[in-house]
Every structure is written in structure tokens, then in C-alpha cells.
Design an enzyme around this catalytic site. Structure first.
Site, short mmCIF file in Angstrom:
data_model
loop_
_atom_site.label_atom_id
_atom_site.label_comp_id
_atom_site.label_asym_id
_atom_site.label_seq_id
_atom_site.Cartn_x
_atom_site.Cartn_y
_atom_site.Cartn_z
CB CYS A 132 -4.40 67.17 47.49
SG CYS A 132 -5.19 68.74 47.94
CB CYS A 135 -2.47 70.25 48.46
SG CYS A 135 -3.93 69.81 49.40
CG ASP A 136 0.56 68.36 46.37
OD1 ASP A 136 0.87 69.12 47.30
OD2 ASP A 136 0.35 67.14 46.53
#
Length: 303
Positions: A132, A135-136
Site C-alpha cells: 500500500c 499507507c506506507d
């Protein structure tokens, strides 16, 4: 076997939020899931959940689970193997053979990342291997990274992180099939190197990812010195138990309308298992709330 008002299948952000809303509406409720937290449990850090700032995936799951426990929500661990309509109601059967009946169902079973299946992938998950970019991505600021994939997911990942990282290698197995507007932006950036016709052989490093070995169709090998690898080859929705009952789209996701209603009255769906395009924690939670409110409205009209 007592008849419940509602069964929620899955306990990721969508399922847990749906359960919270349903319980607060006074519905008799059961959550059935093979794990609490879903994909979020294996997410390193969540930087974009409103009000929480930086929090780890397990911390977010723990907070949601604690709220469910405070409401005395009944959670049964088990993998759902079948969902069927029995008269006016629905039956959910688990792989262990247990069956539960309810007047309505919310499917929030999520999806799973498609993995490369190469050496080093599992070993370096959350230690440089991510599924992701949204997200990261910030965790890799200033690094050289690789994105693996050739569709819209991969292109979106590149564009998400392009302003954070130092360099991006886009490893494409066949051809870059993303939307033209995204491809044009990628090709115009001097920070992106597109490696077409390559597949990943191995991910390796020490404590964290340091290298990515790739090989071309002609057998040419390259080693990329990267600190992160974003695997962006798509998601597979967890829908096998509902096939033949609810309508799926061409990606195998459950088709829903703006009220989280499926093609079957009384069956609702929320989160990554559905046709809603944005696969994000906060979106899944919002959809879970909508599904619960829609289920409550539906049940209020039934005898």
C-alpha cells in the site's frame, strides 16, 4: 437455532464499524470472521486516519476491538464457507460446519493482496516490502524504491510516492496498461525508470530490504539497490462464499449502490470486498457505517 437480526461477515475496519453502529441501534448481532483486523493488522503505520496522526495498524485494530468489547458485541472466529438465502432469511455457514441464521447480512470480508510469490517477499513484509503506497509511502522518504506492476494500481502508487522518494523503478512484466493520463505523468518524470518486460526473481537485504533482483524475458538480470518494494499487482476480494448469490463486477467485487445494497435485498456489503474504488481504511469504516444504517432501515420495514 435463534434467528438474529444481523450477521456481519468480517472484522476489518468496515465490519467492526458496521457492528458498532448496528449494536448501538439495538439489533441482535453476530460477527463472524477468520481474523480481527484484516489487512490493517499487518500494516506498519497508518498516517492518514483522521484524529490519530501516526498509529500502527495493530494499535488501530486494538482500539476498534476494545470498542466492540465495550458494547458486548459477540464475535465468533471462523472462516465463512457459504452464504445462502433460506426463505425470507439468510444462513451463514462456517468451514467448521456451524450455521447461523439472520434476517439481514453485511458482507465485509475484505480482500487480500496478490503476492509475487518470490523468495524474500514474506521475510521482508513490513521491513521494506509494502502492498500500500498510500499507507506506507512516507516511510520511504528520500529512498530509492521499486514499484512492481503494470496497471492502474502500480501507476497510482508511483504517482503517490514520486514526490517523497529519491528514485522509483517501475518493474512491468509485460506492458504498462495504466490510464494514459497517469502513464504520461510517469514518463515525464526524471525520477522514474520504467523497466518493461521484467519480472522479480528475489528480494533480499539484511534487517530491511536492500536489493531487488529482476530478470527480463530474454534472461537479462539486473539488481536494483532499493530500500523499499511496493507490490502493486492488484487485490483479490474474499467473495467465494457468496458467489452465485450476489452480483459481482468484472473484477470479482460485490456490486453495491450508494446505500451499500447488493443485488439481493437484505444483503449489504462494505469495504474492500465491494465495487467502491478507494481501498482505504477510512473509506472502509465509512462504508461500514453506511451498511449498518441501511441494514437497520431495511429491517425496520420487514415484519
Amino acid at each position: 437455532m435463534s434467528l438474529l437480526d444481523l450477521i456481519v461477515i468480517g472484522a476489518g475496519p468496515a465490519g467492526m464499524t458496521a457492528a458498532i453502529y448496528a449494536k448501538r441501534k439495538g439489533l441482535s448481532l453476530l460477527v463472524i470472521t477468520d481474523s480481527v483486523g484484516g489487512q490493517v493488522s499487518s500494516t506498519g503505520r497508518v498516517e492518514n486516519y483522521p484524529g490519530l496522526g501516526g498509529v500502527t495498524g495493530p494499535q488501530l485494530v486494538s482500539a476498534m476491538k476494545k470498542q466492540l468489547e465495550g458494547l458486548s458485541v459477540d464475535i465468533k472466529l471462523g472462516r465463512v464457507s457459504k452464504l445462502e438465502k433460506i426463505g425470507d432469511n439468510f444462513r451463514v455457514t462456517t468451514a467448521g460446519g456451524n450455521a447461523y441464521d439472520a434476517r439481514a447480512v453485511i458482507i465485509a470480508s475484505g480482500s487480500h493482496w496478490r503476492e509475487l510469490g518470490v523468495p524474500g517477499e514474506k521475510e521482508y513484509k513490513n521491513r521494506g516490502v509494502s502492498y500500500c503506497a498510500t499507507c506506507d509511502g512516507p516511510l520511504f522518504a528520500g529512498m530509492d524504491v521499486a514499484v512492481v506492476g503494470g496497471g492502474n494500481s502500480a501507476a497510482e502508487a508511483v504517482l503517490d510516492i514520486i514526490n517523497m522518494v529519491s528514485k522509483v523503478y517501475l518493474v512491468v512484466r509485460s506492458t504498462l496498461k495504466a490510464d494514459k493520463v497517469m502513464v504520461d505523468r510517469i514518463m515525464a518524470s526524471d525520477k522514474v525508470t520504467v523497466l518493461t518486460g521484467y519480472t522479480v526473481e528475489r528480494i533480499h537485504g539484511n534487517d530491511f530490504v536492500e536489493h531487488l533482483d529482476i530478470i527480463s524475458k530474454d534472461g537479462e538480470r539486473k539488481t536494483l539497490n532499493v530500500g523499499g518494494v511496493f507490490v502493486e499487482i492488484g487485490l483479490s476480494p474474499n467473495v467465494n462464499f457468496a458467489r452465485g448469490l450476489v452480483q459481482l463486477n468484472d473484477r470479482g467485487e460485490i456490486a453495491v449502490d450508494g446505500y451499500c445494497r447488493t443485488s439481493v435485498p437484505g444483503v449489504f456489503a462494505a469495504g474492500d470486498v465491494t465495487s467502491v474504488p478507494q481501498k482505504q481504511i477510512v473509506v472502509a469504516a465509512g462504508e461500514g457505517a453506511k451498511a449498518a444504517m441501511s441494514a437497520y432501515a431495511y429491517l425496520s420495514t420487514q415484519k
